[in-house]
Design a protein around this motif. Structure first.
Motif, mmCIF file in Angstrom:
data_model
loop_
_atom_site.group_PDB
_atom_site.id
_atom_site.type_symbol
_atom_site.label_atom_id
_atom_site.label_comp_id
_atom_site.label_asym_id
_atom_site.label_seq_id
_atom_site.Cartn_x
_atom_site.Cartn_y
_atom_site.Cartn_z
ATOM 1 N N GLY A 254 0.742 -1.254 0.000
ATOM 2 C CA GLY A 254 0.000 0.000 0.000
ATOM 3 C C GLY A 254 0.771 1.302 0.000
ATOM 4 N N GLY A 255 2.079 1.278 -0.220
ATOM 5 C CA GLY A 255 2.848 2.529 -0.262
ATOM 6 C C GLY A 255 2.351 3.455 -1.369
ATOM 7 N N LYS A 256 2.096 2.872 -2.535
ATOM 8 C CA LYS A 256 1.647 3.722 -3.655
ATOM 9 C C LYS A 256 0.185 4.112 -3.470
ATOM 10 C CE LYS A 256 5.200 1.982 -6.682
ATOM 11 N NZ LYS A 256 5.597 0.750 -5.944
ATOM 12 N N SER A 280 -2.824 -11.913 2.926
ATOM 13 C CA SER A 280 -1.971 -11.391 4.006
ATOM 14 C C SER A 280 -1.466 -9.998 3.654
ATOM 15 C CB SER A 280 -0.814 -12.341 4.298
ATOM 16 O OG SER A 280 -0.047 -12.498 3.132
ATOM 17 N N ARG A 281 -1.139 -9.803 2.381
ATOM 18 C CA ARG A 281 -0.669 -8.471 1.981
ATOM 19 C C ARG A 281 -1.828 -7.465 1.988
ATOM 20 N NH1 ARG A 281 4.624 -8.515 -0.505
ATOM 21 N NH2 ARG A 281 4.081 -6.813 -1.905
ATOM 22 N N LEU A 282 -3.038 -7.930 1.655
ATOM 23 C CA LEU A 282 -4.193 -7.019 1.729
ATOM 24 C C LEU A 282 -4.453 -6.586 3.176
ATOM 25 C CD1 LEU A 282 -6.778 -8.436 -0.844
ATOM 26 C CD2 LEU A 282 -5.642 -6.212 -0.913
ATOM 27 N N LYS A 305 -10.031 -8.776 -3.818
ATOM 28 C CA LYS A 305 -8.987 -9.816 -3.839
ATOM 29 C C LYS A 305 -9.240 -10.684 -5.074
ATOM 30 C CE LYS A 305 -7.370 -13.731 -1.109
ATOM 31 N NZ LYS A 305 -7.808 -14.779 -1.998
ATOM 32 N N LYS A 306 -8.742 -10.179 -6.213
ATOM 33 C CA LYS A 306 -8.973 -10.903 -7.466
ATOM 34 C C LYS A 306 -7.657 -11.157 -8.157
ATOM 35 C CE LYS A 306 -13.415 -8.930 -8.754
ATOM 36 N NZ LYS A 306 -14.035 -7.900 -9.535
ATOM 37 N N ASN A 307 -7.678 -12.135 -9.054
ATOM 38 C CA ASN A 307 -6.517 -12.288 -9.916
ATOM 39 C C ASN A 307 -6.577 -11.147 -10.922
ATOM 40 O OD1 ASN A 307 -4.534 -12.990 -11.657
ATOM 41 N ND2 ASN A 307 -5.073 -15.158 -11.689
ATOM 42 N N GLY A 308 -5.563 -10.307 -10.899
ATOM 43 C CA GLY A 308 -5.564 -9.101 -11.734
ATOM 44 C C GLY A 308 -5.589 -9.367 -13.232
ATOM 45 N N ILE A 309 -5.347 -10.616 -13.625
ATOM 46 C CA ILE A 309 -5.368 -10.866 -15.080
ATOM 47 C C ILE A 309 -6.782 -11.118 -15.591
ATOM 48 C CG2 ILE A 309 -2.999 -11.760 -15.044
ATOM 49 C CD1 ILE A 309 -4.033 -14.516 -15.509
ATOM 50 N N ASP A 322 1.435 -2.155 -10.636
ATOM 51 C CA ASP A 322 2.767 -2.252 -10.003
ATOM 52 C C ASP A 322 3.020 -3.747 -9.787
ATOM 53 O OD1 ASP A 322 5.072 -1.287 -8.684
ATOM 54 O OD2 ASP A 322 4.099 -1.427 -6.740
ATOM 55 N N VAL A 323 3.585 -4.368 -10.804
ATOM 56 C CA VAL A 323 3.553 -5.831 -10.896
ATOM 57 C C VAL A 323 4.556 -6.540 -9.966
ATOM 58 C CG1 VAL A 323 2.746 -5.825 -13.276
ATOM 59 C CG2 VAL A 323 5.208 -5.760 -12.825
ATOM 60 N N PRO A 324 4.293 -7.833 -9.669
ATOM 61 C CA PRO A 324 5.318 -8.632 -8.988
ATOM 62 C C PRO A 324 6.494 -8.807 -9.944
ATOM 63 C CG PRO A 324 3.492 -10.035 -9.716
ATOM 64 C CD PRO A 324 3.075 -8.613 -9.971
ATOM 65 N N GLU A 357 0.256 -10.140 -18.874
ATOM 66 C CA GLU A 357 -1.191 -10.318 -18.712
ATOM 67 C C GLU A 357 -1.771 -9.237 -17.800
ATOM 68 O OE1 GLU A 357 -3.075 -12.312 -20.379
ATOM 69 O OE2 GLU A 357 -1.360 -13.224 -21.418
ATOM 70 N N LEU A 358 -1.042 -8.898 -16.733
ATOM 71 C CA LEU A 358 -1.526 -7.855 -15.812
ATOM 72 C C LEU A 358 -1.589 -6.504 -16.527
ATOM 73 C CD1 LEU A 358 0.357 -8.896 -12.534
ATOM 74 C CD2 LEU A 358 -2.131 -8.729 -12.801
ATOM 75 N N LEU A 359 -0.581 -6.232 -17.335
ATOM 76 C CA LEU A 359 -0.588 -4.951 -18.064
ATOM 77 C C LEU A 359 -1.750 -4.911 -19.068
ATOM 78 C CD1 LEU A 359 0.524 -2.230 -18.962
ATOM 79 C CD2 LEU A 359 2.278 -3.411 -20.292
HETATM 80 N N1 SAM Z 1 1.932 -1.471 -5.154
HETATM 81 C C1 SAM Z 1 2.387 -2.071 -3.930
HETATM 82 C C2 SAM Z 1 2.918 -0.987 -3.017
HETATM 83 O O1 SAM Z 1 3.252 0.107 -3.477
HETATM 84 O O2 SAM Z 1 2.989 -1.232 -1.812
HETATM 85 C C3 SAM Z 1 3.424 -3.162 -4.160
HETATM 86 C C4 SAM Z 1 2.955 -4.224 -5.108
HETATM 87 S S1 SAM Z 1 4.037 -5.603 -5.196
HETATM 88 C C5 SAM Z 1 5.303 -5.028 -6.188
HETATM 89 C C6 SAM Z 1 3.165 -6.675 -6.269
HETATM 90 C C7 SAM Z 1 1.867 -7.198 -5.687
HETATM 91 O O3 SAM Z 1 1.202 -7.926 -6.728
HETATM 92 C C8 SAM Z 1 2.006 -8.167 -4.534
HETATM 93 O O4 SAM Z 1 1.336 -7.658 -3.416
HETATM 94 C C9 SAM Z 1 1.322 -9.453 -5.013
HETATM 95 O O5 SAM Z 1 0.562 -10.079 -4.011
HETATM 96 C C10 SAM Z 1 0.430 -8.929 -6.116
HETATM 97 N N2 SAM Z 1 0.078 -9.900 -7.176
HETATM 98 C C11 SAM Z 1 0.826 -10.882 -7.696
HETATM 99 N N3 SAM Z 1 0.162 -11.512 -8.676
HETATM 100 C C12 SAM Z 1 -1.037 -10.904 -8.785
HETATM 101 C C13 SAM Z 1 -2.168 -11.099 -9.611
HETATM 102 N N4 SAM Z 1 -2.205 -12.046 -10.532
HETATM 103 N N5 SAM Z 1 -3.240 -10.293 -9.444
HETATM 104 C C14 SAM Z 1 -3.219 -9.321 -8.498
HETATM 105 N N6 SAM Z 1 -2.173 -9.089 -7.688
HETATM 106 C C15 SAM Z 1 -1.100 -9.875 -7.828
#
Ligand code: SAM
Length: 451
Positions: A254-256, A280-282, A305-309, A322-324, A357-359
């Motif tokens: 959540g920084g951004k 856990s990250r949420l 809490k969805k798969n972003g793709i 802001d992808v992994p 896919e996320l983009l």
């Molecule tokens: N934007 C966040 C911040 O500024 O604190 C950091 C994001 S971190 C680089 C990437 C995040 O993408 C992780 O929290 C991870 O759980 C999430 N993530 C990974 N795969 C994902 C997906 N398919 N859909 C949604 N989120 C996903």
């Protein structure tokens, strides 16, 4: 005597070392002479910035930060921009560097003169580069397959596994070796650059490695948020307006999100959806919201809490994705849960496909005329410009959607005293870690949806 590759009892290389070896092979050829100083910076203590919370208690903030010598680097950039506009109007040539800089610090009433001489007491960059070369004990030759065979094979004795590993090596080579191709991507120049006046972010001056005090709450609200200053840049590039509908597709922890919420006005029509795949990250994101915003703000943020793709409807004016990624700093310093662990190789090599896919999903969620910012915290050319190219190529072939890349040079120019940008990136900007201001890495690219 034994052969390295059959020596099952040899100590396994730490995951951090595997990450470094990989970076030496793939980053060194790309970043050339910059690489040694970037490498040593990645291994050194990072620097943070304090992003002010406009919902925080002013006196409390003043009591925690007021006596420190800090540079408000977002205000500094706005100041330069004004100067640039003025100079352009006068027909004068622009010189941004090495002037006497008077910029506001924490207190709105107080002014502090920022002394550019301060950096002189620390070693200059040439010296740092030389030191880095010397510290580079093992000189690894890029793209040498032998290097990889040894790293991956040192504790793997059988022929059968050996060939499986060889497959991985080949895959690694083909995936990581990104070459920019001219596929006719439209690169547009922005009409103007806007740096949100609601974002105030403070750093210690160049060469100063002091640390910020942890923010202490007043009435339950923290007055600032500590984060990598380079991570503020993707949010500034997104240029959030108070009434925008914003999607933060990979939002946790959540920084951004925190920074977006400085510019967004949820009480007069703005909206924000924060999505992430990890519960856990949420939970951490929810903590950030409740400890920095009053309930009437934090409760208006929609968390999913969805798969972003998964496909979304195109309703958002601004989308941050802001992808992994490799998370370079993390993998060279933290051995636990490390992406470069041999057992996570497939996961690591599939990152670029997920990022693409996320983009694509972010672009499809954006309205015509809207903005998408893609960002990472890696130097990997394949995960940065490579993903932009692959996604736009796929859009081109499979849809009617039209997207242009916005040139971020004018934005980056305003921050050149704070960040070191890599000169050769094609679509986005790369912030290189350097010892004088050890921020980043951060990559951010800005896309405009046209059709
Ligand atoms: N934007 C966040 C911040 O500024 O604190 C950091 C994001 S971190 C680089 C990437 C995040 O993408 C992780 O929290 C991870 O759980 C999430 N993530 C990974 N795969 C994902 C997906 N398919 N859909 C949604 N989120 C996903």
């Amino acid at each position: 005597r034994y052969k390295n590759k059959w020596a099952v009892n040899l100590k396994k290389e730490p995951n951090c070392q595997l990450a470094l070896n990989n970076f030496d092979a793939f980053y060194r050829p790309y970043y050339g002479a910059e690489w040694p100083s970037v490498r040593i910076s990645l291994l050194s203590m990072p620097k943070y910035c304090a992003v002010l919370n406009k919902y925080g208690h002013e006196e409390k903030i003043e009591s925690q930060l007021g006596d420190l010598t800090l540079l408000n680097f977002t205000e500094y950039a706005r100041y330069f921009q004004q100067k640039k506009i003025k100079n352009n109007q006068n027909g004068a040539t622009l010189e941004l560097k090495s002037e006497s800089k008077e910029v506001p610090v924490v207190s709105k009433n107080k002014k502090l003169s920022f002394n550019p001489q301060m950096t002189k007491v620390y070693p200059d960059e040439t010296h740092l580069k030389e030191t880095a070369y010397k510290a580079d004990i093992e000189v690894l030759e890029p793209y040498k397959e032998e290097l990889y065979k040894d790293n991956l094979n040192v504790f793997v004795p059988t022929e059968q596994v050996y060939s499986e590993k060889e497959q991985i090596i080949k895959e690694e080579m083909s995936i990581n070796a990104f070459q920019p191709r001219d596929i006719g991507i439209n690169i547009i120049q922005p009409k103007s650059v806007n740096i949100s006046r609601f974002v105030d972010a403070f750093v210690f001056p160049k060469g100063d490695i002091s640390q910020f005090p942890q923010p202490r709450p007043r009435y339950g609200i923290h007055g600032y948020y500590l984060m990598d200053a380079a991570s503020v840049m993707p949010v500034l590039a997104l240029d959030v307006q108070p009434r925008d509908n914003v999607l933060d597709l990979c939002a946790a922890p959540g920084g951004k999100t925190f920074t977006i919420l400085q510019s967004l006005d949820l009480e007069s029509g703005g909206s924000l959806i924060c999505n992430d795949l990890s519960q856990s990250r949420l939970n951490r994101l929810k903590n950030v919201l409740s400890s920095h915003f009053p309930p009437d703000i934090s409760e208006q943020v929609v968390i999913t809490k969805k798969n972003g793709i998964e496909a979304l409807t195109p309703v958002f004016d601004k989308v941050l994705v802001d992808v992994p990624c490799n998370a370079d700093r993390h993998v060279v310093t933290e051995d636990d849960n490390n992406l470069f662990k041999i057992s996570r190789t497939h996961e690591r090599l599939s990152l670029m496909e997920i990022q693409k896919e996320l983009l694509l999903s972010a672009i499809k969620s954006c309205v015509r005329g809207g903005t998408i910012v893609y960002s990472t915290c890696t130097l990997s050319p394949a995960q940065n410009d490579g993903v932009i190219q692959a996604a736009l190529e796929e859009l081109w072939e499979t849809s009617e959607i039209e997207v242009a890349v916005e040139d971020l040079t004018s934005l980056a120019d305003l921050f050149q005293d704070v960040f070191k940008f890599h000169k050769q990136s094609k679509y986005g900007k790369v912030i290189l870690p350097n010892l004088l201001n050890n921020f980043g890495p951060s990559y951010f690219a800005k896309l405009k949806r046209i059709k």
